[in-house]
Design an enzyme around this catalytic site. Structure first.
Site, PDB file in Angstrom:
ATOM      1  CB  CYS A 295      -0.878  -0.168   1.360  1.00 12.44           C
ATOM      2  SG  CYS A 295      -2.472   1.062   0.943  1.00 12.44           S
TER       3      CYS A 295
ATOM      4  CG  HIS B  37      -3.514  -3.249   3.103  1.00 13.82           C
ATOM      5  ND1 HIS B  37      -2.901  -2.771   4.081  1.00 13.82           N
ATOM      6  CD2 HIS B  37      -3.776  -2.524   2.563  1.00 13.82           C
ATOM      7  CE1 HIS B  37      -2.567  -1.825   3.787  1.00 13.82           C
ATOM      8  NE2 HIS B  37      -3.359  -1.204   2.572  1.00 13.82           N
TER       9      HIS B  37
ATOM     10  CD  GLU C 179      -0.587  -5.134   6.372  1.00 14.37           C
ATOM     11  OE1 GLU C 179      -0.665  -5.727   4.878  1.00 14.37           O
ATOM     12  OE2 GLU C 179      -1.099  -4.191   5.907  1.00 14.37           O
TER      13      GLU C 179
END
Lengths: 228, 83
Positions: free
Chosen positions: A88, A205, A207
């Site tokens: 990002c 993303h 994560e």
């Protein structure tokens, strides 16, 4: 715990650094947050440029952080083969600093978009995608206002010819269509490799799609396992 | 040394989608204005001292190359005036 310490580089305005550490630890990777002014730790065996809004997205998202002194160290480490991933805002920083080709700019919708998307894994023979099959569809969220991948025609042709597109936005069945392109990215590109396969950036993303407790998908964990 | 102001104008290359400009145009049209197109640009005014205008322009040029513009998506121009 494996013997790898991943440095998650924190700039003023980064806000996914803790999430990245949590997710990395979940997949068994030792990770620590590193304040950019402190420089890279000598034992960093991997680098994450996390998401957020470094320097308030002043000038262009990622433009300021890309010129921070630690990025010189990151570029040197990347050239030495240390795995580096930008997520990002980290992807914006990575492309602004020349780690990867192209640029991420304002979404075609002109809106900030926070939503789950499907990605087609275009290469399964890189450290980032060894957990997947080529052509596999994974679900990972996006959260960005400046994620539209732009690149000039010649550089795009090189990118495709060199097989450096890592992920493309697609529908649930893996079809790469305009309707499945959330932000108007050229060629539905969601993530690319740098000159070396050990360097990658992506707008979605991983994560946020790793910890089972967070909800709908853990498909991103495989990307972070590159460091394991 | 002479005091100059270097004005650096950074704009998207022709053909690169500009959603902010489109949104601004739509807002103007909502206000009742008639227009056929709208483009936006960023302008930076850099005060600096240089031996001559060429040197001032060269330095502003490098600033644009290295930070103010992103060559993948932007064109830029530099104009120098004595301050």
């Amino acid at each position: 715990m494996v013997g790898v310490t991943v440095a998650v580089v924190q700039f003023g305005g980064s806000n996914c650094d803790r999430d990245a550490v949590r997710a990395l630890e979940h997949v068994g990777v030792d990770a620590e947050r590193v304040w950019h002014e402190d420089g890279l730790p000598a034992d960093a065996e991997g680098i994450v440029l996390p998401g957020g809004f470094s320097y308030g997205d002043y000038l262009r998202a990622g433009a300021m952080a890309a010129r921070a002194p630690i990025m010189e160290e990151v570029r040197e480490a990347a050239a030495d083969g240390v795995p580096v991933i930008g997520v990002c805002n980290g992807a914006q920083i990575g492309s602004e600093s020349g780690l990867t080709d192209g640029a991420f700019t304002t979404n075609a919708s002109a809106r900030f978009q926070c939503e789950p998307v499907h990605l087609r894994v275009e290469r399964a023979d890189t450290p980032w995608t060894a957990a997947y099959e080529e052509g596999e569809v994974i679900e990972v969220p996006i959260a960005h206002g400046e994620g539209r991948f732009e690149i000039d025609e010649a550089a795009h042709a090189d990118l495709v010819a060199d097989d450096r597109v890592l992920f493309r936005y697609c529908d649930a069945d893996g079809n790469v269509t305009d309707a499945a392109n959330p932000n108007g990215s050229t060629d539905n590109v969601a993530g690319v490799l740098g000159e070396r396969e050990s360097v990658a950036v992506l707008m979605p993303h991983p994560e946020r799609a790793t910890l089972p407790d967070l909800g709908r998908s853990t498909d991103g964990a495989g990307i972070l396992r590159a460091f394991a | 040394m002479t005091a100059y102001t270097a004005t650096v104008t950074v704009r998207l290359k022709r053909g690169v989608l500009d959603p902010e400009a489109e949104t601004t145009q739509q807002a103007l049209e909502r206000l009742g204005f008639e227009l056929s197109d709208l483009r936006s640009a960023d302008r930076f005014e850099v005060d600096l001292d240089a031996a001559d205008a060429d040197e001032a322009a060269d330095r502003a040029d490098e600033m644009a190359e290295r930070l103010l513009a992103n060559p993948t998506i932007h064109d830029y121009e530099v104009a120098v005036a004595e301050r």
